[in-house]
Design a protein around this motif. Structure first.
Motif, PDB file in Angstrom:
ATOM      1  N   GLU A 180      34.258  36.003  46.899  1.00  0.00           N
ATOM      2  CA  GLU A 180      33.957  37.358  47.366  1.00  0.00           C
ATOM      3  C   GLU A 180      33.809  38.367  46.233  1.00  0.00           C
ATOM      4  O   GLU A 180      33.137  39.377  46.391  1.00  0.00           O
ATOM      5  N   ASN A 181      34.487  38.120  45.136  1.00  0.00           N
ATOM      6  CA  ASN A 181      34.472  39.112  44.057  1.00  0.00           C
ATOM      7  C   ASN A 181      33.708  38.634  42.825  1.00  0.00           C
ATOM      8  O   ASN A 181      33.544  39.395  41.880  1.00  0.00           O
ATOM      9  N   ARG A 182      33.287  37.401  42.839  1.00  0.00           N
ATOM     10  CA  ARG A 182      32.557  36.777  41.730  1.00  0.00           C
ATOM     11  C   ARG A 182      33.325  36.877  40.404  1.00  0.00           C
ATOM     12  O   ARG A 182      32.776  37.091  39.344  1.00  0.00           O
ATOM     13  N   ILE A 183      34.658  36.742  40.523  1.00  0.00           N
ATOM     14  CA  ILE A 183      35.502  36.701  39.325  1.00  0.00           C
ATOM     15  C   ILE A 183      36.112  35.295  39.290  1.00  0.00           C
ATOM     16  O   ILE A 183      36.724  34.858  40.269  1.00  0.00           O
ATOM     17  N   THR A 184      35.928  34.605  38.151  1.00  0.00           N
ATOM     18  CA  THR A 184      36.462  33.243  38.046  1.00  0.00           C
ATOM     19  C   THR A 184      37.840  33.299  37.405  1.00  0.00           C
ATOM     20  O   THR A 184      37.985  33.827  36.291  1.00  0.00           O
ATOM     21  N   VAL A 185      38.849  32.802  38.129  1.00  0.00           N
ATOM     22  CA  VAL A 185      40.196  32.769  37.554  1.00  0.00           C
ATOM     23  C   VAL A 185      40.789  31.378  37.763  1.00  0.00           C
ATOM     24  O   VAL A 185      40.447  30.688  38.715  1.00  0.00           O
ATOM     25  N   ASP A 186      41.685  31.012  36.852  1.00  0.00           N
ATOM     26  CA  ASP A 186      42.400  29.747  36.979  1.00  0.00           C
ATOM     27  C   ASP A 186      43.601  29.988  37.893  1.00  0.00           C
ATOM     28  O   ASP A 186      44.430  30.859  37.612  1.00  0.00           O
ATOM     29  N   SER A 187      43.673  29.222  38.975  1.00  0.00           N
ATOM     30  CA  SER A 187      44.725  29.489  39.963  1.00  0.00           C
ATOM     31  C   SER A 187      46.122  29.301  39.364  1.00  0.00           C
ATOM     32  O   SER A 187      47.083  29.908  39.820  1.00  0.00           O
ATOM     33  N   LYS A 188      46.235  28.481  38.331  1.00  0.00           N
ATOM     34  CA  LYS A 188      47.579  28.208  37.777  1.00  0.00           C
ATOM     35  C   LYS A 188      48.030  29.300  36.812  1.00  0.00           C
ATOM     36  O   LYS A 188      49.209  29.617  36.730  1.00  0.00           O
ATOM     37  N   SER A 189      47.077  29.875  36.086  1.00  0.00           N
ATOM     38  CA  SER A 189      47.512  30.761  34.994  1.00  0.00           C
ATOM     39  C   SER A 189      47.080  32.219  35.135  1.00  0.00           C
ATOM     40  O   SER A 189      47.543  33.075  34.386  1.00  0.00           O
ATOM     41  N   ILE A 242      34.898  45.358  39.317  1.00  0.00           N
ATOM     42  CA  ILE A 242      34.666  45.623  37.886  1.00  0.00           C
ATOM     43  C   ILE A 242      34.835  44.327  37.074  1.00  0.00           C
ATOM     44  O   ILE A 242      34.104  44.070  36.126  1.00  0.00           O
ATOM     45  N   GLY A 243      35.800  43.493  37.485  1.00  0.00           N
ATOM     46  CA  GLY A 243      36.072  42.253  36.735  1.00  0.00           C
ATOM     47  C   GLY A 243      34.911  41.282  36.732  1.00  0.00           C
ATOM     48  O   GLY A 243      34.898  40.323  35.948  1.00  0.00           O
ATOM     49  N   ALA A 244      33.932  41.488  37.611  1.00  0.00           N
ATOM     50  CA  ALA A 244      32.778  40.577  37.667  1.00  0.00           C
ATOM     51  C   ALA A 244      31.637  41.054  36.777  1.00  0.00           C
ATOM     52  O   ALA A 244      30.648  40.343  36.590  1.00  0.00           O
ATOM     53  N   GLU A 245      31.763  42.247  36.226  1.00  0.00           N
ATOM     54  CA  GLU A 245      30.678  42.794  35.394  1.00  0.00           C
ATOM     55  C   GLU A 245      30.691  42.118  34.012  1.00  0.00           C
ATOM     56  O   GLU A 245      31.738  41.652  33.555  1.00  0.00           O
ATOM     57  N   ALA A 246      29.529  42.109  33.381  1.00  0.00           N
ATOM     58  CA  ALA A 246      29.395  41.426  32.089  1.00  0.00           C
ATOM     59  C   ALA A 246      30.432  41.930  31.093  1.00  0.00           C
ATOM     60  O   ALA A 246      30.648  43.136  30.961  1.00  0.00           O
ATOM     61  N   LYS A 247      31.074  41.024  30.406  1.00  0.00           N
ATOM     62  CA  LYS A 247      32.073  41.269  29.341  1.00  0.00           C
ATOM     63  C   LYS A 247      33.348  41.958  29.852  1.00  0.00           C
ATOM     64  O   LYS A 247      34.184  42.407  29.056  1.00  0.00           O
ATOM     65  N   MET A 248      33.485  42.112  31.170  1.00  0.00           N
ATOM     66  CA  MET A 248      34.647  42.855  31.681  1.00  0.00           C
ATOM     67  C   MET A 248      35.813  41.943  32.064  1.00  0.00           C
ATOM     68  O   MET A 248      36.942  42.418  32.193  1.00  0.00           O
ATOM     69  N   ALA A 249      35.563  40.653  32.268  1.00  0.00           N
ATOM     70  CA  ALA A 249      36.641  39.764  32.742  1.00  0.00           C
ATOM     71  C   ALA A 249      37.839  39.798  31.793  1.00  0.00           C
ATOM     72  O   ALA A 249      38.988  39.816  32.232  1.00  0.00           O
ATOM     73  N   GLU A 250      37.572  39.827  30.491  1.00  0.00           N
ATOM     74  CA  GLU A 250      38.683  39.729  29.537  1.00  0.00           C
ATOM     75  C   GLU A 250      39.513  41.015  29.433  1.00  0.00           C
ATOM     76  O   GLU A 250      40.542  41.041  28.792  1.00  0.00           O
ATOM     77  N   ARG A 251      39.046  42.104  30.064  1.00  0.00           N
ATOM     78  CA  ARG A 251      39.793  43.365  29.957  1.00  0.00           C
ATOM     79  C   ARG A 251      40.129  43.961  31.332  1.00  0.00           C
ATOM     80  O   ARG A 251      40.589  45.097  31.410  1.00  0.00           O
ATOM     81  N   THR A 252      39.867  43.211  32.399  1.00  0.00           N
ATOM     82  CA  THR A 252      40.082  43.779  33.736  1.00  0.00           C
ATOM     83  C   THR A 252      41.165  43.028  34.490  1.00  0.00           C
ATOM     84  O   THR A 252      41.175  41.795  34.529  1.00  0.00           O
ATOM     85  N   ILE A 253      42.049  43.795  35.093  1.00  0.00           N
ATOM     86  CA  ILE A 253      43.062  43.230  35.989  1.00  0.00           C
ATOM     87  C   ILE A 253      42.716  43.755  37.375  1.00  0.00           C
ATOM     88  O   ILE A 253      42.551  44.969  37.559  1.00  0.00           O
TER      89      ILE A 253
END
Ligand code: PMP
Ligand code: GLU
Length: 391
Positions: free
Chosen positions: A85-94, A221-232
């Motif tokens: 739904e949010n197009r943010i890829t996260v590792d479920s464990k970490s 916001i976390g799905a935008e280019a280059k934003m994954a590494e700085r968005t919670i």
């Protein structure tokens, strides 16, 4: 007695919580009060979710969950939802922590990135708890006041004026409490380009994400280019799934940030309740029809209230695009929003939250929640039509 905490003494209590509690107490005392104060759906939690929790309790899921950040099932359900739904890829464990409500997820996110004296920008009108939360983790809240005349639109100019060398993070809320605004594409671009230019973290509060009207897109916001590494990203089941009392939320973000947040979690609340995690799995993986039905009901209520109050002299109101609040401006009264909310309670028996609670640009506004039965809204509209022109 020795001096108590200066930090807590310097922080106001939550106005949204207190107005809501006051209205409920008046109703319990038999007074004729319609509460438009609460940010709490009047719907019951969908039955299949309740059943999942009851079964979990019966099956003995009444101990500390393992891992305490969240059981593998709930972590996977959240990671899959976030990708879908949010197009943010996260590792479920970490990269995920399940929390008792998204309020705690916001605390963890702030605690993980803020050092003493760091400034955190937030956009007014803003939910009442943001500045106290920032203070409580040692940061300095810096308000960016978005003007009502421009329907509270975010601009690069307003954001960059508020940025200093101490700015660490930007707190964003869409759909917004109290305005109901949903970020437009241009605003998302302003947020991301500002964060990248000034090397800021973004904390994106998406708890009202399921409540958006007229097919307007929700941008994470976390799905935008280059934003994954700085968005919670913080989210939860309270609003969209009518589960406020379950206290179930989560945060997802970069592994290093989640690692620190998990330390704070382990020393404070340990975990969310084990059986609410089973309920969350049922909510996220199960049928979504009930959620859509509630959304449609809110849209009908919004439309009803909007046309009712737009016909009243002295009220102007933008159409909210999401969440379940109207944020009308009272144009003909001399009263400030605090006095206005008191008069409305006295003269019309309507409890509403004063706009000033959401910051300076909320002055002259009241917040009406339409997470309230249609019959109450109809009565409220009648009373407003009678009382407001005389205020
Ligand atoms: N963010 C916003 C903007 C809210 O209005 C609320 C309402 N309480 C929350 C976060 C927290 O909700 P909860 O802790 O119930 O998930
Ligand atoms: N978020 C809701 C509101 O704004 C619930 C109360 C609270 O937690 O602030 O009314």
């Amino acid at each position: 007695m020795k001096e108590l905490s200066q930090l807590l003494n310097g922080i106001p209590g939550s106005v949204t919580v207190s107005v809501n509690e006051k209205a409920k107490a008046m109703q319990a005392a038999g007074l004729d009060v319609i509460s438009l104060a609460g940010g709490d759906p009047d719907f019951d939690t969908p039955n299949h979710i309740v059943e999942a929790a009851v079964s979990a309790i019966r099956a003995g899921k009444t101990h500390y969950p393992a891992p305490t950040k969240g059981t593998p099932e709930v972590m996977e359900a959240i990671a899959r939802k976030t990708a879908r739904e949010n197009r943010i890829t996260v590792d479920s464990k970490s990269d995920v922590i399940v929390t008792p409500g998204s309020k705690w997820a916001l605390f963890l996110a702030l605690a993980a990135v803020v050092n003493p004296g760091d400034e955190v920008l937030y956009l007014e009108p803003a939910w009442v708890s943001y500045p106290p939360m920032i203070r409580l983790v040692g940061g300095r809240p810096v308000a960016v006041s978005l003007p009502a005349e421009n329907n509270f639109t975010i601009s690069e100019e307003l954001l960059s004026k508020a940025i200093s060398h101490k700015t660490k993070a930007l707190l964003i809320n869409s759909p917004n409490n109290p305005t109901g605004r949903v970020l437009r594409r241009e605003e998302v671009e302003v947020v991301t380009s500002t964060a990248l230019k000034h090397n800021l973290f973004v904390i994106a509060d998406e708890v009202y994400e399921k409540l958006i009207y007229e097919d307007r897109p929700h941008y994470s916001i976390g799905a935008e280019a280059k934003m994954a590494e700085r968005t919670i990203t913080t989210n939860g089941l309270s609003k969209g799934y009518a589960m406020t009392g379950w206290r179930l939320g989560w945060l997802v973000g970069p592994t290093e940030i989640i690692k620190l947040a998990a330390k704070f979690n382990s020393h404070s609340i340990t975990s969310a309740a084990a059986f609410t995690m089973s309920a969350a799995v049922a909510a996220l993986n199960g049928p979504q029809e009930a959620i859509e039905e509630m959304r449609r009901a809110y849209q009908d209520r919004r439309d009803f209230m909007l046309s009712a109050i737009r016909g009243i002299d002295g009220i102007e109101c933008q159409s909210p695009e999401g969440a379940f609040y109207l944020f009308p401006r009272f144009t003909q009264t001399e009263m400030d929003s605090l006095t206005l909310s008191e008069s409305l309670l006295k003269q019309a028996g309507i409890a509403a939250t004063p706009g000033i609670a959401f910051g300076a640009s909320g002055e002259k506004h009241l917040r009406f929640s339409y997470a309230t039965a249609m019959s109450d809204l109809e009565q409220a509209a009648e009373r407003l039509a009678r009382v407001v022109p005389r205020l």
